[in-house]
Design a protein around this motif. Structure first.
Motif, mmCIF file in Angstrom:
data_model
loop_
_atom_site.group_PDB
_atom_site.id
_atom_site.type_symbol
_atom_site.label_atom_id
_atom_site.label_comp_id
_atom_site.label_asym_id
_atom_site.label_seq_id
_atom_site.Cartn_x
_atom_site.Cartn_y
_atom_site.Cartn_z
ATOM 1 N N LYS A 126 11.240 18.752 3.206
ATOM 2 C CA LYS A 126 10.445 17.719 2.538
ATOM 3 C C LYS A 126 10.854 16.331 3.026
ATOM 4 O O LYS A 126 10.012 15.458 3.207
ATOM 5 C CB LYS A 126 10.595 17.825 1.022
ATOM 6 N N ALA A 127 12.156 16.133 3.257
ATOM 7 C CA ALA A 127 12.626 14.849 3.788
ATOM 8 C C ALA A 127 12.003 14.580 5.155
ATOM 9 O O ALA A 127 11.573 13.461 5.443
ATOM 10 C CB ALA A 127 14.150 14.830 3.878
ATOM 11 N N GLN A 128 11.917 15.600 5.981
ATOM 12 C CA GLN A 128 11.313 15.442 7.303
ATOM 13 C C GLN A 128 9.854 15.010 7.179
ATOM 14 O O GLN A 128 9.373 14.194 7.975
ATOM 15 C CB GLN A 128 11.413 16.742 8.094
ATOM 16 N N GLN A 129 9.150 15.518 6.186
ATOM 17 C CA GLN A 129 7.750 15.130 5.975
ATOM 18 C C GLN A 129 7.627 13.694 5.476
ATOM 19 O O GLN A 129 6.682 12.996 5.832
ATOM 20 C CB GLN A 129 7.085 16.069 4.963
ATOM 21 N N ARG A 130 8.561 13.257 4.657
ATOM 22 C CA ARG A 130 8.445 11.945 4.012
ATOM 23 C C ARG A 130 8.991 10.785 4.850
ATOM 24 O O ARG A 130 8.561 9.657 4.689
ATOM 25 C CB ARG A 130 9.165 11.957 2.674
ATOM 26 N N PRO A 137 9.518 9.413 11.631
ATOM 27 C CA PRO A 137 10.153 10.334 12.580
ATOM 28 C C PRO A 137 11.511 9.861 13.089
ATOM 29 O O PRO A 137 12.454 10.655 13.158
ATOM 30 C CB PRO A 137 9.125 10.432 13.716
ATOM 31 N N TYR A 138 11.664 8.593 13.425
ATOM 32 C CA TYR A 138 12.959 8.142 13.949
ATOM 33 C C TYR A 138 14.029 8.122 12.863
ATOM 34 O O TYR A 138 15.202 8.333 13.148
ATOM 35 C CB TYR A 138 12.851 6.799 14.670
ATOM 36 N N VAL A 139 13.636 7.895 11.618
ATOM 37 C CA VAL A 139 14.607 7.956 10.516
ATOM 38 C C VAL A 139 15.012 9.414 10.292
ATOM 39 O O VAL A 139 16.195 9.708 10.111
ATOM 40 C CB VAL A 139 14.042 7.329 9.225
ATOM 41 N N TRP A 140 14.043 10.327 10.334
ATOM 42 C CA TRP A 140 14.372 11.734 10.169
ATOM 43 C C TRP A 140 15.330 12.204 11.261
ATOM 44 O O TRP A 140 16.274 12.939 10.987
ATOM 45 C CB TRP A 140 13.126 12.624 10.144
ATOM 46 N N ARG A 141 15.095 11.796 12.524
ATOM 47 C CA ARG A 141 16.004 12.211 13.603
ATOM 48 C C ARG A 141 17.431 11.780 13.280
ATOM 49 O O ARG A 141 18.382 12.543 13.460
ATOM 50 C CB ARG A 141 15.551 11.619 14.947
ATOM 51 N N ARG A 142 17.584 10.569 12.787
ATOM 52 C CA ARG A 142 18.900 10.043 12.416
ATOM 53 C C ARG A 142 19.509 10.879 11.287
ATOM 54 O O ARG A 142 20.688 11.236 11.331
ATOM 55 C CB ARG A 142 18.713 8.587 11.977
ATOM 56 N N VAL A 143 18.709 11.200 10.277
ATOM 57 C CA VAL A 143 19.186 11.981 9.141
ATOM 58 C C VAL A 143 19.546 13.399 9.583
ATOM 59 O O VAL A 143 20.571 13.948 9.153
ATOM 60 C CB VAL A 143 18.134 11.995 8.010
ATOM 61 N N ALA A 144 18.729 14.005 10.436
ATOM 62 C CA ALA A 144 19.022 15.359 10.919
ATOM 63 C C ALA A 144 20.362 15.393 11.643
ATOM 64 O O ALA A 144 21.152 16.323 11.462
ATOM 65 C CB ALA A 144 17.894 15.842 11.834
ATOM 66 N N VAL A 145 20.643 14.364 12.435
ATOM 67 C CA VAL A 145 21.938 14.302 13.117
ATOM 68 C C VAL A 145 23.050 14.109 12.092
ATOM 69 O O VAL A 145 24.105 14.737 12.186
ATOM 70 C CB VAL A 145 21.944 13.190 14.195
ATOM 71 N N TYR A 193 26.778 8.640 17.977
ATOM 72 C CA TYR A 193 26.108 7.410 18.362
ATOM 73 C C TYR A 193 24.755 7.791 18.932
ATOM 74 O O TYR A 193 24.668 8.653 19.803
ATOM 75 C CB TYR A 193 26.924 6.638 19.415
ATOM 76 N N LEU A 194 23.705 7.169 18.411
ATOM 77 C CA LEU A 194 22.336 7.461 18.841
ATOM 78 C C LEU A 194 21.682 6.222 19.442
ATOM 79 O O LEU A 194 22.098 5.100 19.174
ATOM 80 C CB LEU A 194 21.492 7.949 17.653
ATOM 81 N N HIS A 195 20.658 6.467 20.197
ATOM 82 C CA HIS A 195 19.811 5.412 20.755
ATOM 83 C C HIS A 195 18.384 5.778 20.350
ATOM 84 O O HIS A 195 17.860 6.777 20.818
ATOM 85 C CB HIS A 195 19.971 5.394 22.278
ATOM 86 N N ASP A 196 17.810 5.001 19.435
ATOM 87 C CA ASP A 196 16.484 5.307 18.885
ATOM 88 C C ASP A 196 16.424 6.723 18.304
ATOM 89 O O ASP A 196 15.442 7.434 18.464
ATOM 90 C CB ASP A 196 15.390 5.119 19.940
ATOM 91 N N GLY A 197 17.493 7.129 17.645
ATOM 92 C CA GLY A 197 17.525 8.432 17.004
ATOM 93 C C GLY A 197 17.833 9.603 17.919
ATOM 94 O O GLY A 197 17.801 10.741 17.469
ATOM 95 N N HIS A 198 18.107 9.324 19.181
ATOM 96 C CA HIS A 198 18.383 10.400 20.152
ATOM 97 C C HIS A 198 19.797 10.273 20.665
ATOM 98 O O HIS A 198 20.317 9.168 20.839
ATOM 99 C CB HIS A 198 17.411 10.322 21.334
ATOM 100 N N MET A 199 20.389 11.422 20.997
ATOM 101 C CA MET A 199 21.708 11.440 21.631
ATOM 102 C C MET A 199 21.553 10.878 23.041
ATOM 103 O O MET A 199 20.562 11.117 23.699
ATOM 104 C CB MET A 199 22.231 12.873 21.706
ATOM 105 N N ARG A 200 22.558 10.166 23.486
ATOM 106 C CA ARG A 200 22.552 9.618 24.859
ATOM 107 C C ARG A 200 23.680 10.221 25.636
ATOM 108 O O ARG A 200 24.678 10.581 25.158
ATOM 109 C CB ARG A 200 22.720 8.107 24.844
#
Length: 173
Positions: free
Chosen positions: A139-143, A146-154, A166-173
């Motif tokens: 439900k969190a992923q739906q609400r 997308p970039y906030v969800w990526r951060r939360v998933a990590v 450490y992420l860059h725009d929600g992605h691992m670098r």
């Protein structure tokens, strides 16, 4: 005093003025600080801000010279009447400039698992929020955006592994 000595030794006041001038010219970063708070079932606390279309994590922007960990504790008290120990750092995300915004640094801290008493005491105490809810990850992923969800998933993964990310725009670098 030796005229070949560095400025910080020859003239400490001039050295401090030099540093202050450099500081004034350097760019400033915005800092946001959010907290990952869960209930006993492992659901994630989300808030619904009135000033934007999507749900979000509890937290907000740090004030000038405010440490991110202090900012998130202040935001929790102001918005939900919640005073929790904010534990370790889970994620730092550098977010590229977007829309009218420059690049911020976004932190997520571990707020732990709330007791039933703490949950019962939650109340919206700020006009910025319309509601809050504990949500499953799905439900969190739906609400969340997308970039906030990526951060939360990590951040959820970091809870399991213990490896701060450490992420860059929600992605691992």
């Amino acid at each position: 005093m030796n005229s070949d000595a560095p400025l910080y030794e020859r003239d400490p006041e001039a050295w401090q003025a030099h540093l202050a001038e450099g500081n004034a010219k350097q760019p400033r970063k915005r800092v946001s600080a959010d907290v990952l708070v869960r209930d006993r079932a492992g659901r994630i606390l989300l808030v619904d801000p009135q000033y934007k279309p999507d749900w979000d994590m509890p937290g907000g922007m740090a004030e000038a010279n405010e440490p991110p960990q202090d900012a998130v504790r202040r935001e929790l008290r102001e918005e939900l009447g919640l005073d929790v120990h904010v534990a370790g750092l889970l994620v730092v995300d550098w977010v590229s400039p977007h829309g009218p915004w420059d690049d911020p640094l976004s932190f997520i801290f571990d707020g732990g698992e709330l007791t039933d008493e703490q949950i019962a005491g939650l109340k919206i105490s700020d006009t910025e929020l319309s509601e809050f809810e504990f949500c499953t990850a799905e439900k969190a992923q739906q609400r969340l955006r997308p970039y906030v969800w990526r951060r939360v998933a990590v951040a959820l993964d970091v809870l399991k592994t213990g490896n701060v990310r450490y992420l860059h725009d929600g992605h691992m670098r």
